[in-house]
Design an enzyme around this catalytic site. Structure first.
Site, mmCIF file in Angstrom:
data_model
loop_
_atom_site.group_PDB
_atom_site.id
_atom_site.type_symbol
_atom_site.label_atom_id
_atom_site.label_comp_id
_atom_site.label_asym_id
_atom_site.label_seq_id
_atom_site.Cartn_x
_atom_site.Cartn_y
_atom_site.Cartn_z
ATOM 1 N N ASP A 113 0.785 -1.294 0.132
ATOM 2 C CA ASP A 113 0.045 -0.061 0.062
ATOM 3 C C ASP A 113 0.971 1.213 -0.035
ATOM 4 O OD1 ASP A 113 0.916 -0.465 2.596
ATOM 5 O OD2 ASP A 113 -0.589 1.201 3.425
ATOM 6 N N GLU A 178 0.097 -0.761 5.723
ATOM 7 C CA GLU A 178 1.190 -0.080 6.641
ATOM 8 C C GLU A 178 1.189 1.300 6.884
ATOM 9 O OE1 GLU A 178 5.054 1.574 7.955
ATOM 10 O OE2 GLU A 178 4.048 2.002 5.943
#
Length: 482
Positions: A113, A178
């Site tokens: 991500d 994250e």
């Protein structure tokens, strides 16, 4: 441990090192192409962005791992976020192959991500269109941390090409949130503990000293982030009629937030502690260049610059909910909300640091302002045990891949889940590596990856995998997992 007193390790055999170098070099165009494919997927994990993009990114990572043809299993999974009933976290990708012949297992972590792009007008190239300019690849996630994903994939490719089917056990964990606080990380660890168990953990989510000198990160600050709402009025009032007598929330917020720092800009919160450690030399000019200080602006805090960045607390107001200048009216605001991010020095519990900041704010609230705290997110700092044999192996691999002595460094940013990994697998050796450099601009417009750094990072990991897989006699300590 310093680089001068670490034990001497046997070198990787020259013929194997040459084969690995050739494989990494020849595979670099494919690695850059794979990275470019990932960068084109706008996998922002924050609320308010299309989660389908994160799902597409996870699917692409799973495809890359599957096509390596070395794993016994490749799984995409998501779990419920603890404390948020019925709400699933973003998809993560897991893979594992069993070790053979008594070889250790290594867990490779990265995240797929990315941060939001921000204002696209601030980018010199479209944020999700990977673009090579000179020796750098530009795009959101090109470095943080899709390059970490590709470093793992490309290193395994090179290892297999140079050595054949390895006996080394390999597990992979590519997280999908994250950048949004790793909200389901603990639940994923609990669910897939057996899939992730390892002797060595490599977290490819940090940076390097510069584009020619590698770093092994051995210290990370923690974080304590929260939303603070300051309220002084039951409703908005006319500033001309009541200004000067009725305290508005913006006035209270400005005065309160100013108490968090002293006149030098150092944190002025009692109970937030620094960690005592020596740091390398790092002058004001380098800080000025890397942090992009404007002319005439001086640094804040006291002490050695890297001590301020690595081992002292920091507090930043990262957001504020208030009328924009365009929409401002002559009104006393009844309440203001701000997002506060506190960085916690190694050695202090993040929750303890948050409570210290809370107590400070409550004690300094001006005019009797009402305070409310919400969205509290704490992650502990982490210190690597540099006496472990895996640290020596990582430093040896870095030296062989880069041709330069690596630096042992701290990082001012936070990767709180490393402490969770260490708690879950207390006997594993944690190695924090990365593909960033001082010009990467992670989280900022014009994020980029130095392609030479990517090349050397892939070679480092390929050499490390080969050494752990039996290319070098590592000694009794590593064989026994001590």
């Amino acid at each position: 441990m310093t680089l001068d007193d670490r034990p001497t390790r046997p070198a990787t055999p020259a013929d194997l090192l040459d084969r690995l170098r050739d494989s990494v070099r020849d595979g670099l165009p494919a690695a850059i192409a794979d990275l470019s494919t990932l960068v084109r997927i706008p996998s922002v994990s924050w609320d308010g962005f299309d989660p389908a993009h994160v799902e597409a990114s996870a699917a692409e990572v799973a495809r890359l791992l599957t096509e390596l043809d070395v794993f016994d299993t490749v799984v995409v999974d998501r779990v419920e976020i603890p404390g948020a009933q019925g709400v699933l976290g973003q998809p993560a990708v897991f893979a594992r192959r069993a070790a053979r012949g008594g070889k250790p297992t290594i867990l490779l972590y990265a995240h797929h991500d990315v941060q939001p792009p921000g204002d696209e007008a601030d980018w010199q190239t479209p944020p999700f269109e990977p673009t090579v300019i000179g020796d750098r690849l530009y795009g959101r996630g090109a470095a943080d941390d899709k390059a970490g994903v590709i470093a793992h994939v490309a290193a395994i490719r090179a290892l297999v090409e140079a050595t054949g089917d390895p006996e080394l056990g390999i597990a992979v964990f590519i997280e999908g949130e994250e950048e949004f606080g790793s909200r389901s990380f603990g639940a994923l660890l609990a669910k897939h503990r057996d899939l992730l168990a390892a002797d060595v953990i490599v977290v490819a989510d940090s940076d390097n000293w510069n584009v020619t000198t590698p770093s092994l990160t051995v210290g990370l600050r923690g974080n304590a982030a929260f939303t603070l709402t300051i309220a002084t009025l039951d409703h908005a009032s006319h500033s001309g009629m009541f200004g000067g007598a009725a305290p508005d929330a913006m006035l209270a917020a400005v005065r309160l937030l100013a108490t968090l720092h002293d006149d030098d800009g150092a944190v002025a919160v009692e109970g937030m502690r620094a960690h005592e450690q020596s740091v390398p030399a790092f002058d004001e000019e380098r800080l000025r260049e890397e942090a992009a200080l404007l002319d005439g602006v001086r640094s804040i805090g006291r002490g050695e610059i890297l001590h301020r960045l690595w081992a002292q607390p920091a507090i930043t107001v990262t957001g504020i909910d208030a009328p924009s200048v365009q929409n401002a009216s002559n009104t006393l605001l009844p309440k203001v909300s701000v997002k506060i991010s506190a960085r916690v020095a190694p050695g202090q519990d993040a929750r303890e640091a948050f409570e210290a900041v809370r107590a400070h704010l409550e004690a300094h609230a001006p005019f009797g302002a009402h305070l409310a705290f919400s969205n509290v997110d704490c992650g502990n700092p982490f210190l690597v045990d540099t006496s472990g044999w895996a640290v020596d192996e990582a430093l040896t691999a870095m030296h062989e891949a880069w041709g330069e002595e690596p630096r042992l460094v701290g990082v001012g940013g936070s990767i709180p889940f490393i402490a969770q990994l260490n708690d879950t697998f207390p006997d594993a050796h944690v190695l924090v590596t990365g593909v960033e450099d001082p010009d990467t601009r992670a989280h900022s417009p014009n994020e980029s990856l130095h392609l030479g750094v990517l090349h050397r990072a892939v070679l480092t990991e390929a050499v490390l995998l080969a050494r752990l897989g039996g290319a070098v006699e590592l000694g009794a300590a590593s064989r026994d997992g001590e």
